[in-house]
Design a protein around this motif. Structure first.
Motif, PDB file in Angstrom:
ATOM      1  N   ALA A  16     -29.391  54.860  26.226  1.00 32.36           N
ATOM      2  CA  ALA A  16     -29.721  53.615  26.936  1.00 32.36           C
ATOM      3  C   ALA A  16     -28.496  52.931  27.514  1.00 32.36           C
ATOM      4  O   ALA A  16     -28.630  51.916  28.201  1.00 32.36           O
ATOM      5  CB  ALA A  16     -30.449  52.662  25.995  1.00 32.36           C
ATOM      6  N   GLY A  17     -27.298  53.479  27.226  1.00 28.70           N
ATOM      7  CA  GLY A  17     -26.092  52.928  27.824  1.00 28.70           C
ATOM      8  C   GLY A  17     -25.121  52.264  26.869  1.00 28.70           C
ATOM      9  O   GLY A  17     -24.178  51.608  27.313  1.00 28.70           O
ATOM     10  N   ALA A  18     -25.336  52.413  25.554  1.00 28.86           N
ATOM     11  CA  ALA A  18     -24.422  51.792  24.592  1.00 28.86           C
ATOM     12  C   ALA A  18     -23.009  52.324  24.786  1.00 28.86           C
ATOM     13  O   ALA A  18     -22.800  53.530  24.981  1.00 28.86           O
ATOM     14  CB  ALA A  18     -24.886  52.055  23.170  1.00 28.86           C
ATOM     15  N   THR A  19     -22.033  51.433  24.759  1.00 30.25           N
ATOM     16  CA  THR A  19     -20.630  51.830  24.899  1.00 30.25           C
ATOM     17  C   THR A  19     -19.998  52.184  23.560  1.00 30.25           C
ATOM     18  O   THR A  19     -18.978  52.862  23.515  1.00 30.25           O
ATOM     19  CB  THR A  19     -19.834  50.699  25.546  1.00 30.25           C
ATOM     20  OG1 THR A  19     -20.000  49.493  24.772  1.00 30.25           O
ATOM     21  CG2 THR A  19     -20.327  50.437  26.963  1.00 30.25           C
ATOM     22  N   GLU A  20     -20.599  51.717  22.482  1.00 31.90           N
ATOM     23  CA  GLU A  20     -20.086  52.001  21.135  1.00 31.90           C
ATOM     24  C   GLU A  20     -21.246  51.944  20.159  1.00 31.90           C
ATOM     25  O   GLU A  20     -22.060  51.018  20.200  1.00 31.90           O
ATOM     26  CB  GLU A  20     -19.029  50.974  20.748  1.00 31.90           C
ATOM     27  CG  GLU A  20     -18.268  51.280  19.469  1.00 31.90           C
ATOM     28  CD  GLU A  20     -17.149  52.294  19.679  1.00 31.90           C
ATOM     29  OE1 GLU A  20     -16.732  52.912  18.695  1.00 31.90           O
ATOM     30  OE2 GLU A  20     -16.711  52.473  20.832  1.00 31.90           O
ATOM     31  N   VAL A  21     -21.330  52.947  19.291  1.00 37.26           N
ATOM     32  CA  VAL A  21     -22.355  52.980  18.246  1.00 37.26           C
ATOM     33  C   VAL A  21     -21.659  53.228  16.921  1.00 37.26           C
ATOM     34  O   VAL A  21     -21.005  54.258  16.742  1.00 37.26           O
ATOM     35  CB  VAL A  21     -23.406  54.086  18.513  1.00 37.26           C
ATOM     36  CG1 VAL A  21     -24.411  54.138  17.363  1.00 37.26           C
ATOM     37  CG2 VAL A  21     -24.126  53.842  19.828  1.00 37.26           C
ATOM     38  N   VAL A  22     -21.774  52.277  16.004  1.00 29.97           N
ATOM     39  CA  VAL A  22     -21.041  52.366  14.735  1.00 29.97           C
ATOM     40  C   VAL A  22     -22.000  52.147  13.574  1.00 29.97           C
ATOM     41  O   VAL A  22     -22.474  51.025  13.358  1.00 29.97           O
ATOM     42  CB  VAL A  22     -19.913  51.314  14.673  1.00 29.97           C
ATOM     43  CG1 VAL A  22     -19.153  51.438  13.362  1.00 29.97           C
ATOM     44  CG2 VAL A  22     -18.986  51.447  15.861  1.00 29.97           C
ATOM     45  N   PRO A  23     -22.304  53.211  12.801  1.00 26.32           N
ATOM     46  CA  PRO A  23     -23.118  53.009  11.598  1.00 26.32           C
ATOM     47  C   PRO A  23     -22.257  52.517  10.446  1.00 26.32           C
ATOM     48  O   PRO A  23     -21.095  52.925  10.295  1.00 26.32           O
ATOM     49  CB  PRO A  23     -23.668  54.414  11.312  1.00 26.32           C
ATOM     50  CG  PRO A  23     -22.674  55.352  11.927  1.00 26.32           C
ATOM     51  CD  PRO A  23     -22.026  54.624  13.071  1.00 26.32           C
ATOM     52  N   ALA A  24     -22.791  51.610   9.656  1.00 24.49           N
ATOM     53  CA  ALA A  24     -22.069  51.132   8.464  1.00 24.49           C
ATOM     54  C   ALA A  24     -21.962  52.261   7.448  1.00 24.49           C
ATOM     55  O   ALA A  24     -22.867  53.087   7.316  1.00 24.49           O
ATOM     56  CB  ALA A  24     -22.798  49.938   7.863  1.00 24.49           C
ATOM     57  N   ASP A  25     -20.855  52.275   6.737  1.00 28.20           N
ATOM     58  CA  ASP A  25     -20.632  53.334   5.751  1.00 28.20           C
ATOM     59  C   ASP A  25     -21.287  53.048   4.409  1.00 28.20           C
ATOM     60  O   ASP A  25     -21.540  53.967   3.629  1.00 28.20           O
ATOM     61  CB  ASP A  25     -19.122  53.539   5.531  1.00 28.20           C
ATOM     62  CG  ASP A  25     -18.442  54.143   6.745  1.00 28.20           C
ATOM     63  OD1 ASP A  25     -19.109  54.923   7.465  1.00 28.20           O
ATOM     64  OD2 ASP A  25     -17.259  53.829   6.975  1.00 28.20           O
ATOM     65  N   ASN A  26     -21.582  51.770   4.135  1.00 34.62           N
ATOM     66  CA  ASN A  26     -22.093  51.421   2.815  1.00 34.62           C
ATOM     67  C   ASN A  26     -22.859  50.106   2.907  1.00 34.62           C
ATOM     68  O   ASN A  26     -22.779  49.391   3.917  1.00 34.62           O
ATOM     69  CB  ASN A  26     -20.940  51.315   1.807  1.00 34.62           C
ATOM     70  CG  ASN A  26     -19.829  50.383   2.296  1.00 34.62           C
ATOM     71  OD1 ASN A  26     -20.075  49.201   2.526  1.00 34.62           O
ATOM     72  ND2 ASN A  26     -18.622  50.920   2.458  1.00 34.62           N
ATOM     73  N   PRO A  27     -23.591  49.743   1.839  1.00 39.84           N
ATOM     74  CA  PRO A  27     -24.357  48.490   1.860  1.00 39.84           C
ATOM     75  C   PRO A  27     -23.503  47.241   2.059  1.00 39.84           C
ATOM     76  O   PRO A  27     -23.956  46.265   2.651  1.00 39.84           O
ATOM     77  CB  PRO A  27     -25.047  48.480   0.488  1.00 39.84           C
ATOM     78  CG  PRO A  27     -25.181  49.938   0.131  1.00 39.84           C
ATOM     79  CD  PRO A  27     -23.933  50.575   0.658  1.00 39.84           C
ATOM     80  N   ALA A  28     -22.270  47.264   1.567  1.00 38.31           N
ATOM     81  CA  ALA A  28     -21.412  46.089   1.720  1.00 38.31           C
ATOM     82  C   ALA A  28     -21.105  45.829   3.193  1.00 38.31           C
ATOM     83  O   ALA A  28     -21.143  44.677   3.659  1.00 38.31           O
ATOM     84  CB  ALA A  28     -20.118  46.279   0.933  1.00 38.31           C
ATOM     85  N   GLU A  29     -20.781  46.883   3.947  1.00 42.97           N
ATOM     86  CA  GLU A  29     -20.541  46.725   5.381  1.00 42.97           C
ATOM     87  C   GLU A  29     -21.817  46.270   6.086  1.00 42.97           C
ATOM     88  O   GLU A  29     -21.775  45.442   7.002  1.00 42.97           O
ATOM     89  CB  GLU A  29     -20.048  48.044   5.984  1.00 42.97           C
ATOM     90  CG  GLU A  29     -18.633  48.415   5.634  1.00 42.97           C
ATOM     91  CD  GLU A  29     -18.170  49.660   6.376  1.00 42.97           C
ATOM     92  OE1 GLU A  29     -18.883  50.097   7.310  1.00 42.97           O
ATOM     93  OE2 GLU A  29     -17.116  50.196   6.021  1.00 42.97           O
ATOM     94  N   SER A  30     -22.931  46.808   5.660  1.00 44.13           N
ATOM     95  CA  SER A  30     -24.209  46.415   6.238  1.00 44.13           C
ATOM     96  C   SER A  30     -24.474  44.935   6.016  1.00 44.13           C
ATOM     97  O   SER A  30     -24.908  44.218   6.926  1.00 44.13           O
ATOM     98  CB  SER A  30     -25.349  47.242   5.624  1.00 44.13           C
ATOM     99  OG  SER A  30     -25.211  48.610   5.935  1.00 44.13           O
ATOM    100  N   GLU A  31     -24.212  44.460   4.818  1.00 41.48           N
ATOM    101  CA  GLU A  31     -24.459  43.062   4.500  1.00 41.48           C
ATOM    102  C   GLU A  31     -23.563  42.145   5.323  1.00 41.48           C
ATOM    103  O   GLU A  31     -23.972  41.047   5.719  1.00 41.48           O
ATOM    104  CB  GLU A  31     -24.231  42.812   3.011  1.00 41.48           C
ATOM    105  CG  GLU A  31     -24.560  41.401   2.543  1.00 41.48           C
ATOM    106  CD  GLU A  31     -25.977  40.952   2.918  1.00 41.48           C
ATOM    107  OE1 GLU A  31     -26.140  39.765   3.292  1.00 41.48           O
ATOM    108  OE2 GLU A  31     -26.907  41.779   2.859  1.00 41.48           O
ATOM    109  N   LEU A  32     -22.352  42.585   5.622  1.00 41.93           N
ATOM    110  CA  LEU A  32     -21.443  41.787   6.441  1.00 41.93           C
ATOM    111  C   LEU A  32     -22.020  41.608   7.853  1.00 41.93           C
ATOM    112  O   LEU A  32     -21.976  40.517   8.427  1.00 41.93           O
ATOM    113  CB  LEU A  32     -20.073  42.454   6.503  1.00 41.93           C
ATOM    114  CG  LEU A  32     -18.942  41.628   7.132  1.00 41.93           C
ATOM    115  CD1 LEU A  32     -18.672  40.377   6.315  1.00 41.93           C
ATOM    116  CD2 LEU A  32     -17.685  42.470   7.263  1.00 41.93           C
ATOM    117  N   LEU A  33     -22.577  42.684   8.405  1.00 40.75           N
ATOM    118  CA  LEU A  33     -23.200  42.596   9.724  1.00 40.75           C
ATOM    119  C   LEU A  33     -24.424  41.683   9.701  1.00 40.75           C
ATOM    120  O   LEU A  33     -24.646  40.898  10.620  1.00 40.75           O
ATOM    121  CB  LEU A  33     -23.597  43.988  10.209  1.00 40.75           C
ATOM    122  CG  LEU A  33     -22.441  44.906  10.625  1.00 40.75           C
ATOM    123  CD1 LEU A  33     -22.937  46.338  10.813  1.00 40.75           C
ATOM    124  CD2 LEU A  33     -21.790  44.406  11.911  1.00 40.75           C
TER     125      LEU A  33
END
Length: 455
Positions: free
Chosen positions: A299-316
Motif C-alpha cells: 500500500a506504500g508504507a516507507t517503513e514497517v517495523v514489528p515490535a520484538d517483544n510485549p514491552a516494545e508493543s506496550e510502548l507503542l
C-alpha cells in the motif's frame, strides 16, 4: 432548597451530601468544550442501591431534575449539571461483587474503574475487553452510559456486547432488573441494550453483569509509516479485505505523532504522514504480522517495523493512548470529534478533515480506531480568541456533516450529550426522534433524568 435537603437527609448519611458551592461547582461538567452547564443544588454520593432509590423518590416528589455522573471523563457534556439539579455521583459505589471463571462474568457496581476491573479479572485468567483511552480513570457506569469502546473494538467489540444484565433505579425509585447471567437469553424486549448508551436519561445503573473472555496471549504490535493518510487507509482496507482479525488497528496522523513526541518525547517518526499500528494477540502472531507488513508495503508504507517483544508493543500502545492528551496540549482548548464511517470511506474522511482544517485555518489532528472506521478529529484552538473559537465550532460541525455524507454516524463511542443534540436529530430524522422521545417518556414521564441531553 431547604425542603430538598431536609428530605434527602432522612435517607442519607451526612457524608453523602455536598452543599458547599465551591465543591459542587467542580461537579458541574465533564471534559467537553462548548457545552453549557448549570449550577447544581446539591451533590449526592450514595453507597447503596437504597440510597439511590431514596434520592430518586425525593426528586420525583419535589420534581427536581437528577444528573447521574461517573468520573466525568466524558467528551459530549452528557454529565453536565442543570440549574437546581441533584448531581448523583456514583463513584462511591465501586465494589466488584463477583467474578465467576465458570460463568465468565463479573458483577460490579457502577463506580468501578475500568482498569481496576481489568486487572482484577486478569488474576482469574479472564479478560474484559472494552478499554477506552481513559480506562485508568473512567468508570464502568460511565462506559455503559455512553456505550464506550476503545482500542480493541476491531476484534472484541464495544461495551454493549459485554453487558448481559443491569439493575437500574427508575425515575420514581423503583428497581428494574434487566437481562441475565446466562450465556444465552432472549426473553422479552432487550431492555439491557436499550439502556446501554442512554446517557443516564432512562434510569440509574446500580449494578451490571458483564461478560468476560479468556485472557489472550500478550499482543505484539507492528508499526508502519506511510507517506500519506490515503496510503495508510488503503492498507487498512487491504488488511480487512484479506480476512485478518487484528486485536487493534490504530492510525495517527502527522499532527498527532508530532504532538505525542512534544508531550512525552516518545521518539515516534516525525517525517511520516501517517503511522499505522496493527497488533495480534494470537499464540503465534508472527505469521499475521508478516502478512500485514507485506500488505502495508504494497500500500506504500516507507517503513514497517514489528515490535520484538510485549514491552516494545506496550510502548507503542502508550503513544497511541497519549494522542488525545497530546493534542489537548497543542492549544488552550480542544473539541474532540467522534465520527465513525464505513472502513471503505476512511480515506475520504481523513482527506476531508484535512481540507476542513485548511479551510478554517486550524490545527486538527486525527487519531483513529482505523479497524472500525472510528475517527477522532481533534480541533485545537485558542478559547480566548472569539474568532478562533467560532471557527473551531464551525469546523467541528463540518466534520460531522462530512461523516454523515460518507454514510457514517456522528458518534461511535463518545455519545451525544449536549454537544451533538442537533446532529442526532439530523442523523435519526423526525420519525426516529419521535420514537426515541416516546421511549424516554415511558421510562421518565416527568423528564427528571438528565434533562436536556440527547434531544
Amino acid at each position: 432548597m431547604s425542603d430538598l435537603l431536609e428530605r434527602l437527609r432522612t435517607g442519607l448519611p451526612p457524608e453523602a451530601l455536598i452543599t458547599d458551592p465551591d465543591v459542587t461547582a467542580s461537579y458541574a461538567h465533564d471534559m467537553a468544550s462548548f457545552c453549557a452547564a448549570g449550577t447544581p443544588a446539591v451533590v449526592v454520593l450514595p453507597r447503596t442501591v437504597e440510597q439511590v432509590q431514596h434520592v430518586m423518590r425525593t426528586a420525583t416528589a419535589l420534581r427536581v431534575p437528577v444528573v447521574p455522573q461517573g468520573a466525568r471523563t466524558g467528551l459530549s457534556g452528557a454529565a453536565n449539571a442543570s440549574d437546581g439539579c441533584i448531581v448523583l455521583s456514583l463513584v462511591k459505589m465501586d465494589r466488584i461483587l463477583e467474578i465467576s471463571p465458570v460463568d465468565r462474568i463479573a458483577v460490579v457496581e457502577p463506580g468501578v474503574i475500568n482498569a481496576v476491573l481489568s486487572r482484577a479479572v486478569n488474576e482469574h485468567g479472564l479478560y474484559y475487553p472494552p478499554d477506552p483511552s481513559s480506562w485508568e480513570t473512567c468508570t464502568i457506569g460511565g462506559n455503559i452510559g455512553t456505550a464506550s469502546g476503545g482500542l480493541c473494538c476491531v476484534k472484541y467489540g464495544v461495551t454493549a456486547e459485554y453487558v448481559l444484565g443491569l439493575d437500574v433505579v427508575l425515575a420514581d425509585g423503583r428497581l428494574l432488573t434487566t437481562g441475565r447471567r446466562t450465556a444465552k437469553g432472549v426473553a422479552g424486549y432487550d431492555l439491557t441494550r436499550l439502556l446501554v448508551g442512554s446517557e443516564g436519561s432512562l434510569g440509574i445503573v446500580v449494578k451490571a453483569v458483564l461478560a468476560l473472555k479468556p485472557q489472550p496471549p500478550q499482543q505484539l504490535v507492528l508499526a508502519a509509516e506511510f507517506p500519506s493518510a490515503a496510503a495508510a487507509c488503503d492498507a487498512v482496507c487491504r488488511i480487512m479485505e484479506r480476512g485478518h482479525t487484528p486485536s487493534l488497528l490504530e492510525l495517527m496522523d502527522r499532527t498527532t505523532v508530532r504532538a505525542v513526541n512534544k508531550l512525552a518525547s516518545m521518539g515516534l517518526p516525525e517525517t511520516t504522514e501517517a503511522l499505522l499500528l496493527c497488533a495480534f494477540d494470537t499464540p503465534d502472531p508472527a505469521p499475521d504480522l508478516a502478512a500485514v507488513g507485506a500488505l502495508c508495503t504494497a500500500a506504500g508504507a516507507t517503513e514497517v517495523v514489528p515490535a520484538d517483544n510485549p514491552a516494545e508493543s506496550e510502548l507503542l500502545l502508550q503513544a497511541r493512548r497519549m494522542s488525545l492528551p497530546a493534542l489537548e496540549a497543542v492549544r488552550s482548548a480542544t473539541m474532540i470529534d467522534d465520527v465513525c464511517v464505513p472502513r471503505s470511506r476512511l480515506g475520504e474522511m481523513l482527506a476531508g478533515t484535512a481540507a476542513i482544517a485548511e479551510e478554517y485555518g486550524l490545527t486538527i489532528g486525527v487519531c483513529s480506531h482505523a479497524g472500525d472506521g472510528n475517527t477522532h478529529p481533534v480541533v485545537c484552538f485558542d478559547h480566548t480568541d472569539p474568532d478562533e473559537s467560532r471557527r473551531a465550532r464551525e469546523s467541528f460541525d463540518a466534520i460531522m456533516a462530512l461523516g454523515l455524507e460518507l454514510g457514517g454516524t456522528i458518534t461511535g463511542e463518545h455519545g451525544v450529550g449536549v454537544l451533538k443534540k442537533e446532529w442526532l436529530a439530523r442523523e435519526l430524522g423526525e420519525t426516529g426522534i419521535a420514537l426515541q422521545r416516546g421511549i424516554k417518556a415511558a421510562f421518565d414521564p416527568l423528564g427528571l433524568l438528565n434533562p436536556g441531553k440527547l434531544f
